[in-house]
Design an enzyme around this catalytic site. Structure first.
Site, PDB file in Angstrom:
ATOM      1  N   SER A   1       0.829  -1.240  -0.059  1.00 61.91           N
ATOM      2  CA  SER A   1       0.169  -0.094   0.210  1.00 61.91           C
ATOM      3  C   SER A   1       0.878   1.105  -0.096  1.00 61.91           C
ATOM      4  O   SER A   1       0.437   2.587  -0.302  1.00 61.91           O
ATOM      5  CB  SER A   1      -0.922  -0.197   1.204  1.00 61.91           C
TER       6      SER A   1
ATOM      7  N   TYR B   1      -4.121   3.332   7.784  1.00 61.46           N
ATOM      8  CA  TYR B   1      -5.349   2.741   7.619  1.00 61.46           C
ATOM      9  C   TYR B   1      -6.459   3.291   8.792  1.00 61.46           C
ATOM     10  O   TYR B   1      -6.644   4.344   8.869  1.00 61.46           O
ATOM     11  CB  TYR B   1      -5.274   1.128   7.947  1.00 61.46           C
TER      12      TYR B   1
ATOM     13  N   VAL C   1       1.212  -3.630   3.949  1.00 61.75           N
ATOM     14  CA  VAL C   1       1.048  -4.785   4.648  1.00 61.75           C
ATOM     15  C   VAL C   1       2.353  -5.583   4.406  1.00 61.75           C
ATOM     16  O   VAL C   1       2.543  -6.717   4.878  1.00 61.75           O
ATOM     17  CB  VAL C   1      -0.222  -5.529   4.449  1.00 61.75           C
TER      18      VAL C   1
ATOM     19  N   TYR D   1      -2.722  -1.635 -10.527  1.00 58.40           N
ATOM     20  CA  TYR D   1      -2.744  -1.955  -9.243  1.00 58.40           C
ATOM     21  C   TYR D   1      -1.969  -3.069  -8.542  1.00 58.40           C
ATOM     22  O   TYR D   1      -1.091  -2.868  -7.413  1.00 58.40           O
ATOM     23  CB  TYR D   1      -4.384  -1.981  -8.724  1.00 58.40           C
TER      24      TYR D   1
ATOM     25  N   LYS E   1       0.624   3.336  -3.092  1.00 64.15           N
ATOM     26  CA  LYS E   1      -0.593   4.329  -3.202  1.00 64.15           C
ATOM     27  C   LYS E   1      -0.002   5.630  -3.349  1.00 64.15           C
ATOM     28  O   LYS E   1      -0.813   6.527  -3.992  1.00 64.15           O
ATOM     29  CB  LYS E   1      -1.695   3.997  -2.032  1.00 64.15           C
TER      30      LYS E   1
END
Length: 322
Positions: free
Chosen positions: A79, A255, A273, A203, A82
């Site tokens: 992540s 998160y 993660v 992605y 992102k």
């Protein structure tokens, strides 16, 4: 996350040696916490990591590194990618266009939740949750090949050694049913901006690129320096877009622990993660972390502990009064 014990005094004007000592303290504080976390289990390749592994790297505006532990170990960005995807979308699409398709609000839900998308909004709440990042990738998928986005990641991370981890990518593809469902839910609402499978390929591949703690320190440095590499003088992102990027990282980057992280640590950061954390600090400087043992929210348990120590000792909370 717990409040620091504050056994050591805070340092108002730290020397380089002071900073080194604080990073060293933070490393050992974090290392002591690895046994309390767990590896991400839903992506099979991530379960092959050493849960006791931990590394932390700080890069300053002159390119000097302060590092301890496993800072050269390659791991999948997950992540943290992102941040790269959003940066590229802002650079080539502009903020108005990007946020016509994704929101700016913290979701308060787990990173893989679709509750609010189904019940409250046709658009994802922010670009740092999975469904929001998939939407951002749909803005890029028709105009950029994966290799072009990868090259942008290499630039922002100051690391030409970043490559696609094929094993992780295959694992992502094979177990990514929930992410696939998100893409098709967005399509069913008429908001996805590219073919779902093309979007998901980008992605999944971006989640699967190999970085290390040094790479993330480089990324943090450029973000903390308003989009300019202070070492080369090259400018990659408009300061206005960096301000947006840092704001989204601050409010949504950890998160559903982002609020607590903001109160106690107070630095723009993004976790993944795979165990990575990128952090942009005052200085300017960047901090990169690798610690695959995760807390209940999916954040590096050692990394959060280390950043809490660093923020307190060096007055790095963005709202500190000094």
């Amino acid at each position: 996350m717990t409040y620091p014990t504050y056994e050591r005094e805070r340092i108002l004007n730290p020397t380089e040696e002071d900073i080194r000592e604080v990073i060293k303290e933070a490393y050992y504080n974090g290392k002591d916490k690895t046994h309390l976390g767990n590896l991400a289990h839903y992506i099979p390749e991530l379960t092959k990591r050493d849960p006791d592994a931990f590394g932390i790297c700080r890069m300053d505006r002159e390119g000097k590194l302060i590092e301890f532990g496993e800072t050269e170990t390659r791991f999948s960005m997950q992540s943290v990618s992102k941040v790269v995807n959003l940066a590229l979308a802002l650079k080539y699409k502009g903020a108005k266009e990007v946020f016509n398709h994704v929101g700016m609000e913290p979701s308060g839900d787990a990173f893989n939740s679709i509750i609010k998308l189904e019940a409250k909004s046709d658009l994802p709440y922010n670009p740092m949750i999975n469904v929001g990042a998939i939407q951002v990738c749909s803005l890029l998928a028709n105009e950029f090949e994966f290799e072009e986005v990868l090259d942008f990641a290499k630039i922002l991370c100051k690391d030409d050694g970043i490559t696609l981890n094929e094993d992780v990518y295959e694992s992502e593809q094979g177990t990514g049913d929930r992410n696939r469902a998100m893409a098709y839910l967005l399509k069913s609402k008429g908001v996805l901006q590219a073919d779902p499978e093309k979007t998901l390929e980008l992605y999944f591949k971006m989640c699967s690129i190999n970085v290390n703690a040094r790479s993330l320190a480089g990324l943090g440095l450029i973000i903390s320096n308003n989009g300019e590499d202070p070492i080369t003088g090259k400018h990659y992102l408009h300061p206005e877009y960096v301000r947006i990027l840092k704001s989204i990282m601050f409010t949504c980057g950890l998160y559903d622990a982002s609020g607590e992280f903001g109160v106690k640590i107070g630095m723009p950061a993004k976790s993944g993660v795979g165990g990575g954390v990128v952090c942009a600090t005052k200085g300017p400087a960047g901090i990169g972390i690798y610690g695959p043992a995760l807390d209940q929210y999916g954040n590096s348990i050692a990394g959060v502990a280390a950043l809490e120590h660093i923020s307190y000792r060096l007055h790095l909370h963005v709202f500190d009064f000094v």
